[in-house]
Design a protein around this motif. Sequence first.
Motif, PDB file in Angstrom:
ATOM      1  N   VAL A  65       0.811  -1.186  -0.027  1.00  0.00           N
ATOM      2  CA  VAL A  65       0.116  -0.202  -0.263  1.00  0.00           C
ATOM      3  C   VAL A  65       0.826   1.459  -0.005  1.00  0.00           C
ATOM      4  N   GLY A  66       1.207   1.686  -0.873  1.00  0.00           N
ATOM      5  CA  GLY A  66       1.129   3.251  -0.543  1.00  0.00           C
ATOM      6  C   GLY A  66       0.807   4.326  -0.898  1.00  0.00           C
ATOM      7  N   VAL A  67       1.900   5.124   1.108  1.00  0.00           N
ATOM      8  CA  VAL A  67       0.805   6.248   1.389  1.00  0.00           C
ATOM      9  C   VAL A  67       1.577   6.877   1.859  1.00  0.00           C
ATOM     10  N   GLY A  68       1.342   8.010   0.750  1.00  0.00           N
ATOM     11  CA  GLY A  68       1.505   9.398   0.928  1.00  0.00           C
ATOM     12  C   GLY A  68       3.233   9.466  -0.056  1.00  0.00           C
ATOM     13  N   SER A  69       3.646  10.471  -0.267  1.00  0.00           N
ATOM     14  CA  SER A  69       5.075  11.035  -1.276  1.00  0.00           C
ATOM     15  C   SER A  69       6.040  11.190  -0.316  1.00  0.00           C
ATOM     16  N   ASP A  70       6.104  11.450   1.383  1.00  0.00           N
ATOM     17  CA  ASP A  70       7.533  11.345   1.497  1.00  0.00           C
ATOM     18  C   ASP A  70       7.495  10.408   2.581  1.00  0.00           C
ATOM     19  N   VAL A  93       9.974   2.303   8.154  1.00  0.00           N
ATOM     20  CA  VAL A  93      10.064   3.519   9.067  1.00  0.00           C
ATOM     21  C   VAL A  93      11.001   4.739   8.679  1.00  0.00           C
ATOM     22  N   SER A  94      10.432   5.109   8.863  1.00  0.00           N
ATOM     23  CA  SER A  94      11.402   6.192   8.148  1.00  0.00           C
ATOM     24  C   SER A  94      13.125   6.719   9.520  1.00  0.00           C
TER      25      SER A  94
END
Length: 420
Positions: A65-70, A93-94
């Motif tokens: 699932v792609g969630v947001g651009s960044d 996780v960033s």
Amino acid sequence: MKRIILIAMLLITAAMMVFAGGSKEAAAETDGKTELVFWTRINDTFEEEIAAFEAAHPDVDVTRVGVGSDYDDLTTKYIASAVSGELPHVGLVSQRYGIPQLYDAGVLVPVDELMTEEEMNDVLDAYWGRYTYKERKVALPFQVSMPMLYVNLDLFNEYGVEIPRTWEEVIEAAHKLTIDTDGDGVTDIYGFNIPSDAPWYLNGMFKAAGADVIRSEKDVNFNQEEVVAVLETIQDLTADGCMPSNQHSSAKDDFKNGSVAMILNSCAGNGSIAKGVGDKFEYAMVTFPSINGNIYAPLGGNGLGVFKSNPEMEALAWEFVQFMTSTEAYSGFSMNKGYMPITKSSMEEDVVKARINDPFWAETYAQVSHLYGQPINPVDATIWNSINDILSIIEADSEADVAALVADTQSEIEDFLAEY
């Protein structure tokens, strides 16, 4: 806006600690297969990796699932979804921020519960810094990147400038390579610039200058003379016309088209740089500049987190994480994107040794010994956003009081920690 977001994050975190939410408690069945939900950023497709994992696990269907651009969007979605209990089984996780809030909310499974001691010791030591919180290894480093100095070799050779190795030499070269090519009084080539993730690079420079900003969970000292000194050099570069004012978002494109001689950029950004530069000029990635003889290349990229659900799904999620971070997967996918191996054993593999011995990549791999895993802290976002705020001010105003701005940031940090 940033303060509203941060306050909202704190409120949500507090709510989560009471709510005790989590990810999907049971696995969904899709065509008789177990569904493993994997969250990433929108552009992180991982199609080949997922296909390879599914081929080895025919009874599993990985739903990306792609969630947001960044990473900001992704972190915000994690925190909001934790309240409703609709988190994935595994997700990017960033390393930048968000991990402390997710861990404090009780929705992440510490990976040190899932790994053997041998596996933990195999991970390169510096990598754990950005993924260790409250003495727990909370997530596993995945797509690890480092900042490098990208230099336009054609310009350096044409103007007889030595490749810089220190921050002082970068400043000197920036002055020499700020050029009005047609003599119309307008700068056509700037000597230096930093992309929009400027705080990443600057945190490493603060450390090299002698400033330990994050010392512990409650001891964060941004208000140091070394921090002020580094920021003042950025202010001076802009005032001297060697660095364009507040043009960080275009820095990479400006380097690609030859209008900036040097930029700091991730080693993982090389693919984009190579494609954009094409055959316009020759360039190189060289070591992150030293200060006072110190090189602290800050760890970047992302990690993989396992979200709490049930023992069976947590075990499956961990198996997916092990595959994604394996030497086989790295050499087949992540290495080609410019990311670094995460384990000591991977560094001994022939395919990695070949990359190490590639003249273009040699300095990048040699820099692993200078990696700096700055400790993570709930206040990371405040520091990151405040650095960007300071840059926008000092690049527009050569008379702005850097020391006062740094002191103001320290007050904001202390307020945040007092309320967290």
